[in-house]
Design an enzyme around this catalytic site. Structure first.
Site, PDB file in Angstrom:
ATOM      1  N   LEU A  50     -26.127 -15.349 107.663  1.00 25.13           N
ATOM      2  CA  LEU A  50     -25.312 -15.570 108.857  1.00 25.13           C
ATOM      3  C   LEU A  50     -26.120 -16.177 109.998  1.00 25.13           C
ATOM      4  CD1 LEU A  50     -23.221 -12.263 108.962  1.00 25.13           C
ATOM      5  CD2 LEU A  50     -22.383 -14.539 108.385  1.00 25.13           C
ATOM      6  N   GLY A  51     -27.360 -15.748 110.129  1.00 20.72           N
ATOM      7  CA  GLY A  51     -28.158 -16.262 111.234  1.00 20.72           C
ATOM      8  C   GLY A  51     -29.555 -15.709 111.175  1.00 20.72           C
ATOM      9  N   GLY A  53     -32.849 -14.500 114.023  1.00 20.44           N
ATOM     10  CA  GLY A  53     -33.348 -14.327 115.376  1.00 20.44           C
ATOM     11  C   GLY A  53     -34.813 -13.966 115.363  1.00 20.44           C
ATOM     12  N   GLY A  54     -35.304 -13.542 116.518  1.00 18.75           N
ATOM     13  CA  GLY A  54     -36.717 -13.253 116.629  1.00 18.75           C
ATOM     14  C   GLY A  54     -37.166 -12.040 115.848  1.00 18.75           C
ATOM     15  N   PHE A  55     -36.221 -11.142 115.518  1.00 21.29           N
ATOM     16  CA  PHE A  55     -36.632  -9.921 114.841  1.00 21.29           C
ATOM     17  C   PHE A  55     -36.106  -9.826 113.412  1.00 21.29           C
ATOM     18  CE2 PHE A  55     -38.586  -8.136 118.444  1.00 21.29           C
ATOM     19  CZ  PHE A  55     -37.872  -8.558 119.533  1.00 21.29           C
ATOM     20  N   GLY A  56     -35.326 -10.766 112.964  1.00 22.92           N
ATOM     21  CA  GLY A  56     -34.864 -10.681 111.596  1.00 22.92           C
ATOM     22  C   GLY A  56     -33.718 -11.606 111.293  1.00 22.92           C
ATOM     23  N   LYS A  74     -28.786  -6.644 108.310  1.00 21.28           N
ATOM     24  CA  LYS A  74     -29.826  -7.231 109.150  1.00 21.28           C
ATOM     25  C   LYS A  74     -31.176  -6.886 108.543  1.00 21.28           C
ATOM     26  CE  LYS A  74     -27.579  -7.595 113.631  1.00 21.28           C
ATOM     27  NZ  LYS A  74     -27.719  -7.328 115.077  1.00 21.28           N
ATOM     28  N   ASP A 179     -27.972  -7.836 126.448  1.00 23.15           N
ATOM     29  CA  ASP A 179     -27.922  -9.220 125.978  1.00 23.15           C
ATOM     30  C   ASP A 179     -26.488  -9.735 125.929  1.00 23.15           C
ATOM     31  OD1 ASP A 179     -28.966 -11.609 125.161  1.00 23.15           O
ATOM     32  OD2 ASP A 179     -29.236 -11.029 123.070  1.00 23.15           O
TER      33      ASP A 179
END
Length: 716
Positions: A50-51, A53-56, A74, A179
């Site tokens: 799905l996507g 980011g900085g952490f996973g 995640k 966020d």
């Protein structure tokens, strides 16, 4: 082989680099990683990514224990370096799991479990939560902007009334989202309610612990402070020192609302001269609603609404409304949380004992400092991450506008330490940028990237207005001036769009040139020629997703227009009764031109280019499934029998440093029919075989392009 999917769920062959339906760049499966079809924990089968980011990374998966119900996994895969940064990432990930476990609200994805799995002898950590089917408000806004529309005041008010109870609920549990933005709110398809997602930046706030901590060490920032959030959406105290409170989420919600109303990002709505919000010239809303948003966005934390209930009351027009939440909030808890916030009486700053200490971790998002940013924004420039040395006792943040029933008090302008000469230079840069119509945020990122490449030690820092940084500021301004010189060749329209080009634009350009019987291969040849002539240092680099990639796309935008208007594309049509023709011209440095000719299968084609060695030559068949006959080469001729009919492309691009002449000679001859095989005792003269040209077969074009609508030209 297993298929791969784009973020929108389109299925593609795993040999594809880009989605064949939407053009999105595809994440290729890695042998030692998570891939579609993999079963994790004997329960979750991966559908697609799905996507990231900085952490996973996050994946869509099927839960085999719940009738293959869709869920989100995640994966803990932090993109950090160093022991401290890694420990911080682990802390954030596990905190997210613990926090989500406590949250039980119909407008928050439900947490399912945290589990570990081994994949080819490597340990992986996963968090599982509900999958929300719908579109983010970012996607909804993008769709409206394509139709020249934005969200209306009634729509955003409704959004706030539907989200404020969610914030009231999480704040009552001592949780701050941290966020909130259009990317992290999904309009759920099933009931059309907004759902708050991505609690990757959540932070628990314990009122008693905070109170005891601040009493014991009033000059020390909380050790659990973690700097997360999006620039422009998060208030300054969150980005500077990681301090968050319930009103931090209210600030981000108001910023989100203004983005939906105006279609512009927060940085475009903040006055760079005094760091205050200046959005009224972009949208006309009711005065009362405007004052509510202003108070939510107040620079000084104590001037904001301190809890979601108060904002809900004002919007609902009721002094004691019933807030619909799944569980009754503990209002005493949330009030205590606000009461202990040190920012309730004065703006948050770095404590005096820490003012001369630099950040110990460059891996964190960074502290954006008001002082340095004011200088940068005053000219449309600046560096994105902080240096805590900028906090001095003599520096004061600009005062926010004070809410008045009849008038607005203008903020006090900041005091600048820059010399009149430097201020004049920065003002001149600002005026030049604005005259060229270049977006501030794009220009900021572009100049920053060049500055950091030349000064690697400055990456992650912001320049102060102190004398010690004067040479660096001068260098920054010099780079900014260089870029303004370099970008002047673009058309005014392509410059105006810098910073906003996406893969959807490239798909549109592809369709537009296909309509002209030209492929995207030829378009990219023309674009590359101009781009690498002006920016040779980018040769061989992966730049499309960097700020300089926007310049490449701006060039492509101009090339598409040149093709559409006939300046960069010419069709070769043989004169009646002839089997060939010549075309010629002159190319400026980096310039290119494309030619097309409709030819038939079976014809014998001969093409010859006369030009100096620094002119590259390409010849493409009608479909992208077929390899190029010549591609970016100094070879000058090609001969052969054509295997398919359609529009052949001939592209010349100059790498010379001065104008060069060229000439292309093209012939295409239909071979004579084969002679009949003679018999030993002919009894009659054989009937001649007709010599008419074979009918050309329909030819497909490159994937996602429009097929040629004209019959290929044949020769008598």
């Amino acid at each position: 082989m297993m298929p791969i999917y784009c973020s929108k769920g389109h299925e593609n062959a795993n040999t594809n680099l880009y989605c064949q339906q939407c053009g999105e760049k595809l994440e290729q499966p890695v042998v030692k990683g998570v891939y579609p079809g993999l079963l994790l924990g004997d329960r979750y089968r991966i559908v697609r990514q799905l996507g990231q980011g900085g952490f996973g990374r996050s994946y869509l998966a099927e839960d085999s224990n719940r009738f293959n119900e869709l869920c989100v996994l995640k994966e803990f895969a932090p993109q950090v370096q160093g022991t401290y940064a890694l420990q911080k990432a682990v802390e954030l990930f596990e905190r997210e799991a613990g926090t989500l476990y406590k949250l039980q609200h119909p407008q928050i994805p439900k947490f399912r479990e945290l589990f570990r799995a081994k994949i080819q002898d490597e340990g992986h950590l996963f968090l599982v939560q509900d999958y929300i089917e719908g579109e983010t408000y970012r996607a909804l806004l993008d769709g409206r902007k394509r139709q020249k529309q934005k969200f209306t005041e009634p729509e955003v008010k409704q959004l706030m009334l539907q989200l404020l109870p969610v914030l009231e609920y999480i704040h009552s549990l001592g949780v701050i989202h941290r966020d909130i933005s259009p990317d992290n709110i999904i309009l759920r398809n099933s009931d059309k309610l907004p759902v708050l997602i991505d609690f990757g930046g959540v932070k628990e706030v314990s009122a008693n612990a905070e109170s005891q901590f601040t009493q014991a060490s009033p000059n020390v920032a909380p050790s659990y402070a973690t700097r997360l959030g999006k620039i422009g959406y998060a208030p300054h105290e969150q980005m500077q020192v990681g301090l968050v409170y319930p009103h931090s989420d209210l600030y981000a919600l108001a910023a989100t609302v203004l983005v939906l109303l105006t279609g512009k990002e927060p940085q475009q709505l903040i006055d760079p001269n005094n760091m205050t919000w200046d959005w009224r010239r972009e949208v006309n809303i009711s005065p009362s609603f405007g004052m509510t948003l202003d108070k939510m966005l107040a620079h000084r934390p104590s001037d904001r609404y301190q809890n979601a209930r108060k904002v809900f009351q004002i919007l609902a027009g009721n002094t004691n409304p019933v807030i619909p939440v799944t569980q009754t909030p503990n209002y005493a808890t949330i009030q205590n949380t606000v009461a202990v916030a040190p920012a309730a009486t004065q703006p948050a700053t770095i404590p005096a004992t820490n003012r001369n200490q630099s950040s110990s971790s460059s891996g964190c998002l960074g502290r954006i400092l008001t002082t340095g940013l004011l200088i940068a924004l005053a000219i449309g420039i600046g560096l994105a991450i902080s240096n805590s040395n900028l906090f001095k006792k003599s520096r004061k943040p600009p005062r926010p506008p004070v809410e008045q029933p009849t008038e607005t008090i203008q903020p006090e302008p900041p005091i600048s330490k820059l010399s009149p000469q430097e201020l004049a230079r920065k003002n001149a840069l600002r005026d030049r940028r604005q005259a060229l119509g270049i977006d501030y945020n794009f220009f900021l990122n572009l100049v920053n990237e060049t500055f950091w490449q030349r000064n690697p030690s400055q990456r992650g820092k912001i320049l102060s207005d102190e004398p010690k940084d004067e040479q660096l500021r001068t260098q920054w301004d010099r780079i900014a001036s260089e870029w303004l010189d370099k970008l002047g060749f673009l058309s005014s329209e392509s410059r105006r769009r810098l910073g906003s080009y996406t893969v959807n634009d490239r798909l549109q350009w592809k369709a537009e040139v296909n309509n002209k019987k030209l492929s995207s291969r030829a378009l990219y040849d023309l674009t590359d020629g101009e781009f690498f002539s002006r920016f040779p240092e980018q040769q061989g680099k992966n730049f499309i997703d960097k700020p300089i990639g926007q310049v490449w796309q701006a060039i492509a935008f101009d090339k598409v227009n040149a093709i559409k208007y006939g300046n960069a594309l010419q069709r070769i049509v043989f004169p009646q009764g002839e089997i060939g023709d010549r075309v010629s011209g002159t190319l400026k440095p980096g310039e290119g031109k494309a030619y097309i000719a409709g030819l038939a299968a079976g014809q014998i084609m001969n093409v010859k280019l006369q030009a100096e060695s620094k002119v590259l030559f390409s010849v493409y068949p009608p479909t992208s499934e077929q390899p190029a006959l010549l591609e970016d080469t100094t070879k000058r001729t090609w001969s052969g029998t054509l295997s398919q009919g359609g529009f052949y492309e001939f592209v010349v691009v100059s790498k010379a440093e001065k104008p060069v002449d060229y000439q292309i000679t093209l012939t295409a001859e239909t071979p004579p029919p084969p002679e009949p095989t003679p018999t030993s005792t002919p009894t009659e003269i054989p009937t001649p075989i007709p010599t008419e040209t074979p009918t050309a077969e329909p030819t497909p074009t490159e994937t996602n392009s429009l097929p040629p609508s004209e019959t290929p030209i044949t020769n008598p």
